[in-house]
Design an enzyme around this catalytic site. Structure first.
Site, mmCIF file in Angstrom:
data_model
loop_
_atom_site.group_PDB
_atom_site.id
_atom_site.type_symbol
_atom_site.label_atom_id
_atom_site.label_comp_id
_atom_site.label_asym_id
_atom_site.label_seq_id
_atom_site.Cartn_x
_atom_site.Cartn_y
_atom_site.Cartn_z
ATOM 1 N N ASP A 53 0.859 -1.170 0.000
ATOM 2 C CA ASP A 53 0.000 0.000 0.000
ATOM 3 C C ASP A 53 0.905 1.233 0.000
ATOM 4 O O ASP A 53 1.410 1.652 1.038
ATOM 5 C CB ASP A 53 -0.905 -0.018 1.240
ATOM 6 C CG ASP A 53 -1.763 1.234 1.356
ATOM 7 O OD1 ASP A 53 -1.721 2.073 0.435
ATOM 8 O OD2 ASP A 53 -2.471 1.376 2.361
ATOM 9 N N GLU A 132 32.587 5.596 2.484
ATOM 10 C CA GLU A 132 33.254 5.470 3.790
ATOM 11 C C GLU A 132 32.292 6.021 4.843
ATOM 12 O O GLU A 132 32.323 7.209 5.156
ATOM 13 C CB GLU A 132 34.570 6.265 3.793
ATOM 14 C CG GLU A 132 35.566 5.847 2.724
ATOM 15 C CD GLU A 132 36.744 6.808 2.628
ATOM 16 O OE1 GLU A 132 37.006 7.548 3.606
ATOM 17 O OE2 GLU A 132 37.390 6.843 1.573
ATOM 18 N N GLU A 134 30.754 6.608 8.439
ATOM 19 C CA GLU A 134 31.091 6.649 9.865
ATOM 20 C C GLU A 134 29.821 6.584 10.703
ATOM 21 O O GLU A 134 28.733 6.960 10.245
ATOM 22 C CB GLU A 134 31.869 7.930 10.179
ATOM 23 C CG GLU A 134 33.195 8.002 9.453
ATOM 24 C CD GLU A 134 33.816 9.389 9.470
ATOM 25 O OE1 GLU A 134 35.037 9.479 9.245
ATOM 26 O OE2 GLU A 134 33.094 10.386 9.702
ATOM 27 N N GLU A 189 37.312 5.868 14.921
ATOM 28 C CA GLU A 189 37.466 7.182 14.303
ATOM 29 C C GLU A 189 37.938 8.206 15.335
ATOM 30 O O GLU A 189 38.285 7.858 16.460
ATOM 31 C CB GLU A 189 36.150 7.622 13.637
ATOM 32 C CG GLU A 189 36.125 7.420 12.126
ATOM 33 C CD GLU A 189 37.159 8.256 11.392
ATOM 34 O OE1 GLU A 189 37.601 9.293 11.931
ATOM 35 O OE2 GLU A 189 37.554 7.869 10.279
ATOM 36 N N GLU A 196 34.433 3.563 11.855
ATOM 37 C CA GLU A 196 34.311 3.515 10.397
ATOM 38 C C GLU A 196 34.618 2.104 9.926
ATOM 39 O O GLU A 196 35.560 1.471 10.408
ATOM 40 C CB GLU A 196 35.264 4.506 9.736
ATOM 41 C CG GLU A 196 35.156 4.529 8.216
ATOM 42 C CD GLU A 196 36.090 5.549 7.575
ATOM 43 O OE1 GLU A 196 36.796 5.164 6.612
ATOM 44 O OE2 GLU A 196 36.122 6.710 8.024
ATOM 45 N N HIS A 245 32.271 9.939 3.135
ATOM 46 C CA HIS A 245 33.071 10.296 1.964
ATOM 47 C C HIS A 245 32.738 9.309 0.848
ATOM 48 O O HIS A 245 32.654 8.091 1.074
ATOM 49 C CB HIS A 245 34.566 10.227 2.284
ATOM 50 C CG HIS A 245 34.978 11.171 3.364
ATOM 51 N ND1 HIS A 245 36.223 11.110 3.966
ATOM 52 C CD2 HIS A 245 34.327 12.205 3.961
ATOM 53 C CE1 HIS A 245 36.312 12.069 4.874
ATOM 54 N NE2 HIS A 245 35.182 12.734 4.895
ATOM 55 N N ARG A 316 43.013 17.791 2.760
ATOM 56 C CA ARG A 316 41.804 17.214 3.352
ATOM 57 C C ARG A 316 40.812 18.270 3.857
ATOM 58 O O ARG A 316 39.753 17.917 4.362
ATOM 59 C CB ARG A 316 42.177 16.251 4.487
ATOM 60 C CG ARG A 316 42.805 14.963 3.978
ATOM 61 C CD ARG A 316 43.233 14.025 5.095
ATOM 62 N NE ARG A 316 43.917 12.863 4.552
ATOM 63 C CZ ARG A 316 43.318 11.721 4.209
ATOM 64 N NH1 ARG A 316 42.029 11.593 4.352
ATOM 65 N NH2 ARG A 316 44.015 10.709 3.734
ATOM 66 N N GLU A 333 37.007 11.884 -4.728
ATOM 67 C CA GLU A 333 36.393 11.694 -3.416
ATOM 68 C C GLU A 333 35.632 12.960 -3.015
ATOM 69 O O GLU A 333 36.234 14.005 -2.795
ATOM 70 C CB GLU A 333 37.469 11.387 -2.364
ATOM 71 C CG GLU A 333 36.908 11.213 -0.954
ATOM 72 C CD GLU A 333 37.996 11.111 0.113
ATOM 73 O OE1 GLU A 333 37.719 10.532 1.163
ATOM 74 O OE2 GLU A 333 39.113 11.622 -0.112
ATOM 75 N N ARG A 335 33.719 14.770 -0.161
ATOM 76 C CA ARG A 335 33.820 14.611 1.292
ATOM 77 C C ARG A 335 32.639 15.193 2.069
ATOM 78 O O ARG A 335 32.573 15.062 3.284
ATOM 79 C CB ARG A 335 35.128 15.249 1.768
ATOM 80 C CG ARG A 335 36.355 14.557 1.192
ATOM 81 C CD ARG A 335 37.634 15.343 1.439
ATOM 82 N NE ARG A 335 37.939 15.481 2.852
ATOM 83 C CZ ARG A 335 38.525 14.557 3.610
ATOM 84 N NH1 ARG A 335 38.856 13.382 3.087
ATOM 85 N NH2 ARG A 335 38.779 14.778 4.886
#
Length: 444
Positions: A53, A132, A134, A189, A196, A245, A316, A333, A335
């Site tokens: 439904d 990745e 976490e 982490e 992670e 990420h 980073r 990547e 992030r």
């Protein structure tokens, strides 16, 4: 995942004495749903005859058009390893269809399939994704409700006895491997109670299925051990939040099109255009990749989460990073996404944005190598570095202004998603918080 026929599944259900099969699907807000059937119904299930439904699912259909059908992806069949040996439970991940046999436009899995078809029409046969994700493991109180206590003094890459979640994390890894995952790494982490687990990349549709399976496994086994697992992006003030990420690569005729040994930094023109497309549309799709009010408490300077629109081969603090691996391992990547997002919609908008960059031959701004968090606003402005939306409300308005993202989601999903998220924002905006009471109730 293995390749199964209908006959294989019917046989396995009988031979393994499986008693229940969960027919799983995901709503537009990323919540996993299921219709549970007994083993006696397995033939109907593999022949697309199980109904639901749709009017009972938020963002699906109106009550006067409620009948929908679940079409299982046979290759997604797996037995849950955490269930007892007597009374086994298996699952099938499903697409949602209308009674006339057409795909339902509000099915997030279908949204991703549409963008993958567009990639194929442009000559790209595979879009690989490595997430990745976490999460936090918290203790529960006497009533079984989650707290924010961790009983955990560990930090990045620590191990027991400091990491009290290590046993649960190990169980999760073993269960995932039994379901066909290849676990590449698992570790503690940065924050206390934060973990992670990285599993091998997969083709995008399977990667999104894997993320949903991963989240279910983590939550189920944490609960089994008296803990509560949460993918909430920022559960605790003053410590790092949880991200997801997302590593992406495009393939054509079995070759990674992002790689070019003769290109600058070993990257191809298509890779640079893909990066440019992501940067161009990232504000427009932030409401998908970062879908909660709480998501924007994570996207602040100083806690590793990227909030500035820049790219780098190594930095980073940038929104987009290019990991060191080259050749077949070349990847982009992103992030900013967090693990509360709907992975089907997340991968759909990321791919659509990247393809738009390739189609239009977009060129990204210059690489930013310095720490963006340490730059002042004047320096960021001089470098042309913009920022992500600062709130869910800003993100929703950015989505409304990005036609590519609206078209990628489709009218039905976009309208229902925006309506649901605006309700969430209004509820937050009008709620009186404990911070306000502590701050104002005495002085005013």
């Amino acid at each position: 995942m293995m390749a199964y026929t209908k006959e294989d599944i019917i046989r396995i259900v009988r031979e393994q004495e499986i008693e229940f099969v969960r027919m799983q699907f995901t709503d537009i807000f990323g919540q996993l749903k299921n219709v549970s059937i007994t083993a006696s119904q397995i033939e109907k299930a593999v022949n697309n005859q199980i109904m639901l439904d749709g009017s009972s699912i938020e963002g699906f259909v109106r009550i006067n058009e409620s009948d929908q059908y679940l079409y299982p992806d046979l290759d997604s069949f797996t037995i849950f390893p955490w269930r007892p040996q007597q009374g086994k439970v298996a699952r099938l991940i499903c697409d949602v269809y209308n009674p006339d046999g057409t795909p339902f436009v509000g099915d997030p899995r279908g949204v991703l399939k549409k963008v993958l078809a567009k990639a194929k029409s442009m000559g790209y046969d595979t879009f690989n994704v490595g997430p990745e994700a976490e999460f936090f493991l918290f203790q529960t109180d006497e009533e079984g409700k989650p707290t924010t206590k961790t009983n955990d003094e560990a930090g990045y890459f620590d191990l027991g006895p400091l990491d009290h979640g290590e046993g649960t994390r190990r169980e999760i890894c073993l269960a995932l491997e039994q379901m066909g995952f290849e676990i590449e790494a698992s570790h503690h982490e940065v924050a206390a109670g934060q973990h992670e687990i990285d599993f091998k990349y997969a083709e995008a549709l399977r990667a999104a299925d894997n993320i949903m399976t991963f989240k279910l496994t983590v939550k189920t086994l944490a609960q089994k051990n008296g803990l509560h697992a949460t993918f909430m992006p920022k559960p605790i003030f003053g410590v790092s939040g949880s991200g997801m990420h997302t590593n992406m690569s495009l393939f054509k005729d079995g070759k990674n099109v992002f790689a070019d040994p003769d290109g600058e930094k070993g990257l191809s023109k298509e890779c640079y255009s893909f990066i440019a497309g992501l940067l161009h549309h990232v504000k427009g799709f932030a409401a998908v990749t970062n879908p909660l009010v709480n998501s924007y408490k994570r996207l602040v300077p100083g806690y590793e989460a990227p909030c500035y629109l820049a790219w780098s081969a190594s930095n980073r603090s940038a929104l987009i990073r290019i990991p060191a691996s080259r050749g077949m391992g070349t990847r982009v990547e992103l992030r900013s996404p967090d693990p509360s997002c709907n992975p089907y919609l997340e991968l759909a908008v990321c791919l659509a944005a990247g393809l738009d960059g390739i189609e239009k031959g977009m060129v990204p701004p210059a690489e930013i190598t310095e720490n963006i968090f340490e730059m002042d606003s004047a320096a960021r402005e001089a470098a042309g570095i913009d920022a992500l939306p600062g709130s869910l409300e800003e993100a929703i308005h950015a989505m409304e202004d990005d036609q590519l993202i609206l078209d990628t989601l489709g009218k039905h999903v976009a309208e229902n998603y925006i309506e649901g998220k605006m309700k969430e924002w209004d509820e937050y905006r009008t709620r009186v918080s404990s911070w306000e009471r502590e701050k104002y109730i005495i002085n005013y």
